[in-house]
Design a protein around this motif. Sequence first.
Motif, PDB file in Angstrom:
ATOM      1  N   TYR A  85       8.209  12.740   4.904  1.00  0.00           N
ATOM      2  CA  TYR A  85       7.718  12.321   3.491  1.00  0.00           C
ATOM      3  C   TYR A  85       6.460  12.977   3.120  1.00  0.00           C
ATOM      4  CZ  TYR A  85       4.473   9.081   5.047  1.00  0.00           C
ATOM      5  OH  TYR A  85       3.400   8.395   5.681  1.00  0.00           O
ATOM      6  N   GLU A  86       5.956  12.927   1.847  1.00  0.00           N
ATOM      7  CA  GLU A  86       4.565  13.247   1.936  1.00  0.00           C
ATOM      8  C   GLU A  86       3.911  12.038   1.442  1.00  0.00           C
ATOM      9  OE1 GLU A  86       4.981  17.705  -0.067  1.00  0.00           O
ATOM     10  OE2 GLU A  86       5.205  16.275  -1.510  1.00  0.00           O
ATOM     11  N   MET A  87       4.390  11.212   0.133  1.00  0.00           N
ATOM     12  CA  MET A  87       3.706   9.896  -0.116  1.00  0.00           C
ATOM     13  C   MET A  87       4.948   8.879   0.035  1.00  0.00           C
ATOM     14  SD  MET A  87       1.014  10.254  -3.295  1.00  0.00           S
ATOM     15  CE  MET A  87       0.852   8.659  -3.433  1.00  0.00           C
ATOM     16  N   ALA A  88       4.552   7.666   0.193  1.00  0.00           N
ATOM     17  CA  ALA A  88       5.525   6.793   0.230  1.00  0.00           C
ATOM     18  C   ALA A  88       5.022   5.310   0.127  1.00  0.00           C
ATOM     19  CB  ALA A  88       6.517   6.928   1.533  1.00  0.00           C
ATOM     20  N   ARG A  89       6.069   4.363  -0.488  1.00  0.00           N
ATOM     21  CA  ARG A  89       5.569   3.130  -0.644  1.00  0.00           C
ATOM     22  C   ARG A  89       5.734   2.382   0.866  1.00  0.00           C
ATOM     23  NH1 ARG A  89       7.555  -1.622   0.040  1.00  0.00           N
ATOM     24  NH2 ARG A  89       9.429  -1.099   0.770  1.00  0.00           N
ATOM     25  N   ASN A  90       4.620   1.534   1.205  1.00  0.00           N
ATOM     26  CA  ASN A  90       4.642   0.759   2.368  1.00  0.00           C
ATOM     27  C   ASN A  90       4.306  -0.529   1.948  1.00  0.00           C
ATOM     28  OD1 ASN A  90       5.052   0.115   4.923  1.00  0.00           O
ATOM     29  ND2 ASN A  90       4.306   2.167   5.656  1.00  0.00           N
ATOM     30  N   GLY A  91       4.295  -1.458   3.100  1.00  0.00           N
ATOM     31  CA  GLY A  91       3.581  -2.816   2.866  1.00  0.00           C
ATOM     32  C   GLY A  91       3.748  -3.517   4.415  1.00  0.00           C
ATOM     33  N   TYR A 130       0.660  -1.214  -0.101  1.00  0.00           N
ATOM     34  CA  TYR A 130       0.075  -0.139   0.065  1.00  0.00           C
ATOM     35  C   TYR A 130       1.106   1.246  -0.059  1.00  0.00           C
ATOM     36  CZ  TYR A 130       0.951  -0.022   5.212  1.00  0.00           C
ATOM     37  OH  TYR A 130       1.406  -0.221   6.190  1.00  0.00           O
ATOM     38  N   LEU A 131       0.363   2.482  -0.080  1.00  0.00           N
ATOM     39  CA  LEU A 131       0.834   3.702  -0.288  1.00  0.00           C
ATOM     40  C   LEU A 131       0.539   4.601   0.921  1.00  0.00           C
ATOM     41  CD1 LEU A 131       0.312   4.621  -3.872  1.00  0.00           C
ATOM     42  CD2 LEU A 131       2.042   2.963  -3.093  1.00  0.00           C
ATOM     43  N   ASN A 132       1.364   5.085   1.676  1.00  0.00           N
ATOM     44  CA  ASN A 132       1.103   5.944   2.732  1.00  0.00           C
ATOM     45  C   ASN A 132       0.892   7.285   2.187  1.00  0.00           C
ATOM     46  OD1 ASN A 132       3.353   4.235   5.292  1.00  0.00           O
ATOM     47  ND2 ASN A 132       1.116   4.933   5.405  1.00  0.00           N
ATOM     48  N   LEU A 133       0.127   7.979   2.842  1.00  0.00           N
ATOM     49  CA  LEU A 133      -0.358   9.492   2.611  1.00  0.00           C
ATOM     50  C   LEU A 133      -0.171  10.270   3.771  1.00  0.00           C
ATOM     51  CD1 LEU A 133      -3.672   9.176   0.629  1.00  0.00           C
ATOM     52  CD2 LEU A 133      -1.307   9.437  -0.362  1.00  0.00           C
ATOM     53  N   ASN A 134       0.783  11.039   3.961  1.00  0.00           N
ATOM     54  CA  ASN A 134       1.167  11.690   5.212  1.00  0.00           C
ATOM     55  C   ASN A 134      -0.028  12.473   5.646  1.00  0.00           C
ATOM     56  OD1 ASN A 134       2.121  13.269   7.439  1.00  0.00           O
ATOM     57  ND2 ASN A 134       4.219  12.946   6.648  1.00  0.00           N
TER      58      ASN A 134
END
Length: 296
Positions: A187-193, A41-45
């Motif tokens: 960060y602003e947006m970032a890959r996560n999982g 998923y993608l994180n949104l700060n």
Amino acid sequence: AAYTSGEAQMIKDVPTEEIPSLKKAADGGDFYVDTILGTYYLNLNCEKKPFNDVNVRKALNLAIDRDYIANTIMQGTYTPAYNFVGPGVADAEGSFFDNAVKANGGETYISKDYEANKKAAKAALAEAGYPDGKGFPVITYSTNDAGYHVAVAEYLQQCYKEVLGITMNIDKVEWASFTPQRREGNYEMARNGWVMDYNDASNMIELLYSTNGNNDGKYKNAAFDKAIDDSKVADVPAHFSALHEAEKIMMADYANVPVAYYNDFWLQNSSLKGVWHSPYGYWYFQYGYVEEAPAK
């Protein structure tokens, strides 16, 4: 090379650029794909503008084609994710995912109708005050450089430009720095999982609890936290009911961007016997052995 020469009987880090030819050559023999319990998923700060606006988060969620990402960019080694908690996770009865879909009138939280999603994404961005992306700030997406991560980032960059009219820069971060940077909210947006440690939806959903150390998106919602608190009971139906409520809240908030459900993929020679792969992403070799080819 070691696998091809027979020096190694199994490799779990398969070069992604070789997967199409390996699939074709293996014909389902040496190349394996198996489900694991986890979500890419993608994180949104949520603490930073414009991501603190639910309509911006909605637009960024609905603008992407999950089927294209999983089956084209990721070459079918992942499965499109339309809920946060994926298939295979247990519920009081049956599957947590199936029961969430049933409770939602037979639909996943994010529709599988991509054309409808694109229209809804444009409308949400306009509602946030950025029609056709006008006035929207340039945003930065952070990712480590491994596997499909950069290819996914490049797709997001193109997709957000074409669908929403917004510009996204890509920040490639060394792995040693990537997790600390994300955890600190730098960060602003970032890959996560996340790959689950045990088969209970709480292991996924609690990641977004306001004080959880893994809540890299800095998501905060009192109703969501209450649902998580309510799930911490021995009453099994009540436990899962509260978790379903929590997932419903975070998905309505577009708290993050589920992209794909994880699978493991690897090469294993038929001479390797007695090993097995778990849904938590581990291989077990304690009963493994290599069967020697019969003498000619």
